[in-house]
Scaffold this active site. Structure first.
Site, PDB file in Angstrom:
ATOM      1  N   LYS A 107       0.856  -1.188   0.000  1.00 34.52           N
ATOM      2  CA  LYS A 107       0.000   0.000   0.000  1.00 34.52           C
ATOM      3  C   LYS A 107       0.886   1.229   0.000  1.00 34.52           C
ATOM      4  O   LYS A 107       2.030   1.178   0.453  1.00 34.52           O
ATOM      5  CB  LYS A 107      -0.880   0.017   1.255  1.00 34.52           C
ATOM      6  CG  LYS A 107      -2.165   0.797   1.063  1.00 34.52           C
ATOM      7  CD  LYS A 107      -3.178  -0.032   0.313  1.00 34.52           C
ATOM      8  CE  LYS A 107      -4.487   0.674   0.121  1.00 34.52           C
ATOM      9  NZ  LYS A 107      -5.516  -0.217  -0.422  1.00 34.52           N
ATOM     10  N   GLY A 219     -20.703   6.194   2.801  1.00 34.64           N
ATOM     11  CA  GLY A 219     -19.842   6.590   1.701  1.00 34.64           C
ATOM     12  C   GLY A 219     -20.618   6.600   0.393  1.00 34.64           C
ATOM     13  O   GLY A 219     -21.608   5.868   0.231  1.00 34.64           O
ATOM     14  N   GLY A 221     -18.632   6.896  -2.741  1.00 33.09           N
ATOM     15  CA  GLY A 221     -17.549   6.945  -3.714  1.00 33.09           C
ATOM     16  C   GLY A 221     -17.647   5.763  -4.667  1.00 33.09           C
ATOM     17  O   GLY A 221     -18.726   5.211  -4.891  1.00 33.09           O
ATOM     18  N   ASN A 222     -16.513   5.356  -5.178  1.00 26.30           N
ATOM     19  CA  ASN A 222     -16.471   4.278  -6.172  1.00 26.30           C
ATOM     20  C   ASN A 222     -17.109   2.988  -5.651  1.00 26.30           C
ATOM     21  O   ASN A 222     -17.983   2.414  -6.287  1.00 26.30           O
ATOM     22  CB  ASN A 222     -15.013   4.042  -6.587  1.00 26.30           C
ATOM     23  CG  ASN A 222     -14.862   2.801  -7.444  1.00 26.30           C
ATOM     24  OD1 ASN A 222     -14.633   1.708  -6.942  1.00 26.30           O
ATOM     25  ND2 ASN A 222     -15.030   2.951  -8.742  1.00 26.30           N
TER      26      ASN A 222
END
Ligand code: NAD
Length: 428
Positions: A107, A219, A221-222
């Site tokens: 990451k 959320g 988002g994507n």
């Protein structure tokens, strides 16, 4: 990153220790897997649009690469910390392992707020990040991808810098690229769809018809948007969605009892997945507190924003009706909250299983990029379905066989595969 009282790396280590105890791992294996195998910390000097230089802090952490090149996203976030990156890298190792793809875990991140950076400054940051790590990433070493607040455009700038320095085309070096520039069809949908493929299988196992269920999602988002899309295609109804408001520096929940309208919400969300409060109100949404998504009377909760969102402080607010938590985000549930959830006998689809669709499709992208031959979308999505369903079934069968919770079963399977690979290589 939003909740400073929990250190995600400590959470990841506690989860690992639990799996290590269950597997009775030997000390050397524990020592190797409890911390990342390699870390890169660096400064990225950038010339800003006003002509002044500014120095940003960047990271790349490779947790383990015994099963294949490290793999994992890069985040842009103002509250990014090295411990967040370490935790996310470790979770990537378990994720690639539980999905049984031949990759390890890594990451990266840059401490920055892209809301306050021009396109030009963001491009410079992407190129600067690569200049610091180009020797340590690549198709056979470590393959970065997008994550929170990074996009296919960011990946293309990074790839371009990498290929320029290396003097050759290496499209398999980075995934999450734009379609037509080495990206895979289906990658955008993959994580959110993968969450719902595992949810579909869980519902099947619990004998619940998707069309009879409602959900609340954290959320927008994507991950969240594509999870909502596929869940609605299965007949489910989302009644509440939350998102982060950049101006107020607070989160809000947006509720419509008769079901949110995905296209409508998309049309009033910014590119970072922040829903416009005023426009939502005009469209008839109730605007509620940031935690309200958790309190809704629904069958399914899908945390799909950030880590440390369901904690000891708010887990009791969860509605009694909740039967399933499908963790779209990485590390959304803290271990203390997890205990409460387990005591309530809620079926948890743990993050590194539920959201493994993203890395599975990234792996497909890498394979296609290395071959320079690209599959059509149906092909990608059907391979994704096959992989995610198989991963779910193997964890669920193991959980039933050994009378374990899904998270524990997923940990035991994935840690065991990585430990075995390290042992086979003679590392421990
Ligand atoms: P994103 O940046 O596209 O969206 C994040 C969303 O969360 C935004 O809508 C934002 O407004 C919202 N948000 C941020 N803080 C919030 C808060 N405190 N309360 C409510 N909403 C908040 O990110 P994404 O790609 O959708 O990723 C979401 C999560 O899923 C992250 O944990 C990420 O690591 C994980 N994940 C993403 C992928 C992927 O392919 N994108 C793959 C695996 C895991």
């Amino acid at each position: 990153m939003q909740n400073n009282s929990y250190n995600p790396f400590e959470t990841a280590q506690k989860q690992f220790d639990r799996a290590a105890d269950m597997l009775d791992l030997k000390q050397a294996t524990r020592d190797l897997l409890r911390t990342p195998i390699r870390e890169f910390h660096f400064s990225i000097p950038i010339r800003m649009d006003d002509g002044l230089m500014k120095v940003f802090r960047g990271y790349r952490v490779q947790h383990n690469d015994a099963r294949g090149p490290a793999k994992g996203g890069i985040r842009f976030h103002p509250q990014e910390t090295i411990d967040t990156v370490r935790a996310l890298a470790m979770w990537m190792t378990w994720k690639t392992s539980v999905a049984d793809i031949p990759l390890g875990g890594g990451k990266g991140g840059i401490i920055c707020d892209p809301h306050n950076l021009s396109q030009n400054e963001q491009e410079n940051l992407c190129r600067g990040w690569i200049r610091q790590v180009y020797k340590n990433v690549g198709p056979n070493i470590d393959v970065p991808a997008p994550d929170v607040m990074t996009s296919p455009q960011h990946m293309l700038w990074m790839l371009d810098e990498f290929e320029t320095i290396r003097g050759e085309k290496l499209p398999g070096a980075i995934t999450g690229k734009p379609v037509g520039m080495g990206g895979s069809l289906g990658r955008t949908e993959a994580t959110g769809y993968g969450v719902i493929i595992t949810l579909r299988e869980a519902l099947k196992e619990l004998n619940i018809t998707p069309a009879d269920t409602t959900a609340s999602v954290q959320g927008f988002g994507n991950v969240s948007q594509y999870a909502i899309e596929l869940y609605e295609q299965l007949g489910g109804k989302v009644i509440c969605v939350s998102s982060w408001d950049q101006d107020d520096q607070a989160s809000y929940s947006f509720k419509k009892k008769e079901g949110v309208n995905l296209d409508e919400l998309r049309s009033i969300a910014n590119p970072f997945g922040g829903i416009d409060k005023q426009k939502a109100m005009d469209l008839g949404y109730e605007i509620l507190s940031g935690d309200a998504w958790l309190e809704q009377e629904v069958d399914i909760l899908i945390p799909a924003a950030l880590e440390n969102q369901i904690t000891a402080n708010n887990v009791e607010k969860m509605n009694k009706r909740v039967k399933i938590i499908a963790e779209g985000a990485n590390g959304p549930t803290t271990p203390d909250a997890d205990k409460v959830i387990n005591n309530r006998d809620i079926f948890v689809l743990p993050d590194f299983l539920a959201n493994a669709g993203g890395v599975t499709c990234s792996y497909f992208e890498q394979v296609q990029s290395n071959m320079n031959y690209f599959w059509d979308k149906e092909d990608v999505l059907s391979r994704l379905d096959t992989k995610m369903t198989a991963a779910f079934i193997s964890v669920s069968d193991f959980a039933k066989l050994h009378k374990l919770k899904m998270r524990d079963a997923a940990y035991v399977i994935s840690v065991n595969r990585v430990a075995q690979a390290c042992e086979d290589r003679g590392w421990v």
